[in-house]
Design an enzyme around this catalytic site. Structure first.
Site, short mmCIF file in Angstrom:
data_model
loop_
_atom_site.label_atom_id
_atom_site.label_comp_id
_atom_site.label_asym_id
_atom_site.label_seq_id
_atom_site.Cartn_x
_atom_site.Cartn_y
_atom_site.Cartn_z
N ASP A 206 0.85 -1.20 0.00
CA ASP A 206 0.00 0.00 0.00
C ASP A 206 0.88 1.25 0.00
O ASP A 206 0.87 2.02 0.95
CB ASP A 206 -0.94 -0.01 1.22
N HIS B 63 9.61 -0.57 9.13
CA HIS B 63 8.53 -1.56 9.08
C HIS B 63 8.67 -2.48 7.86
O HIS B 63 9.13 -3.61 7.96
CB HIS B 63 7.17 -0.85 9.04
#
Ligand code: BDR
Ligand code: CA
Length: 322
Positions: A12, A246
């Site tokens: 995303d 992340h």
């Protein structure tokens, strides 16, 4: 060189997604089969446009496959513009047209077809909400036996004191579609979960980012540009200098699993109530669970992850014109 690692990247984009894709693009041992998009850091139009922009900029041979714009239950989440910017790439100026078109096939159909075409060979690397993977499983449950592995950035199990980042309990990717995450963790394919337990242990600092900008040519400069809003957000959360790693940690786990310490357990997700989006190990080892045992990262060699990223992105002096 041995056989290439076939990878589908489900994403995303997103500042840290972009940085993860840059790492993948620089890995000669990886054959990137496709980039699947999902809502999350932006609406699906935004994340798909960003994936097309990045695919063009990185010169990827892989196609971009548009995926889900809402969670399985129909929820459309407001994008976290305070984290990734209004355009989800730190509000840098983007070209009016991304320079290439989206592939005709949808993301979850692409995942199903590709796993069937290469049984046992494809790694799914998912760094956004897990909606596309759940849709693929719902439409073709047989694919669980066809995937080589599934590596997920998401979740938090409380190790090192790390729990949620969008609520006291939930990490963003899981929170955005907890039902999808629960179905993905319950499926009989081998999942490795790279959650906040490890991603909050690794920080890219300003000096590190400056070194990337110096050593990594155009990509280093692009990373610096897209990460200004992101770094400012993390400064506001108390990370004094830099930001957590992340999505690139999930790539590192795929490439170099020895950098991570793990536990093995069935995993479930709270799908409603105050703790919605919380990931948890299913009752104590030894207790019966209908779910398969998955792998959860709980320790990380942070210096090793940072070095891997920096080394893979570094442009050799002979190529940099200087
Ligand atoms: C995850 O949420 C998104 O904002 C990041 O891209 C990452 O995948 C971290 O919680
Ligand atoms: Ca992401």
């Amino acid at each position: 060189m041995g056989t290439l690692k076939k990878v589908i990247f489900d994403t995303d984009p997103g500042v840290d997604d972009a940085m993860a894709l840059m790492l993948l693009a620089r890995c000669a041992e990886v054959e990137l089969l496709g980039v699947c998009t999902v809502f999350g850091n932006g609406h699906i139009d935004t994340t798909t446009r960003n994936a097309l922009f990045l695919a063009e900029r990185l010169g990827l041979a892989a196609g971009v496959y548009r995926g889900a714009g809402a969670a399985l239950d129909g929820t459309v989440h407001a994008p976290p513009v305070h984290v990734h910017g209004r355009n989800a790439l730190g509000d840098i100026e983007l070209p009016p047209q991304p320079g290439r078109d989206v592939a005709p096939q949808g993301a979850h159909e692409f995942i199903v077809d590709t796993l069937r075409r290469h049984p046992g060979e494809v790694s799914l690397l998912a760094v956004g909400p897990l909606t596309n993977l759940a849709l693929a499983l719902r439409s073709a449950p047989d694919i669980a036996e066809l995937a080589r592995e599934v590596v997920v950035m998401g979740g938090a199990f409380g190790h090192h004191g790390h729990s949620g980042n969008v609520s006291p309990f939930a990490e963003a990717n899981i929170y955005c579609d907890p039902v999808a995450a629960d179905e993905v963790f319950a499926a009989r394919w081998p999942v490795t979960i790279v959650g906040l337990d490890v991603t909050h242990q690794t920080v890219m600092s300003t000096p590190y980012l400056r070194a990337l900008a110096r050593e990594s040519g155009e990509l280093g400069a692009l990373i610096w540009e897209i990460s200004r809003v992101y770094q400012a957000f993390y400064r506001g959360t108390g990370v004094t200098d830099g930001f957590y790693v992340h999505d690139a940690s999930a790539v590192a786990c795929l490439l170099a699993p020895a950098l991570f310490g793990t536990v093995r357990s069935p995993v479930a997700v709270d799908t409603q109530g105050e703790t919605v989006g919380r990931t948890r190990l299913e009752p104590a080892p030894g207790a019966a669970s209908a779910r398969p045992v998955q792998t959860v990262c709980v320790e990380v060699d942070s210096a090793g992850v940072l070095e891997l990223y920096r080394e893979r992105l570094r442009v050799p002096a002979s190529d940099s014109g200087g």
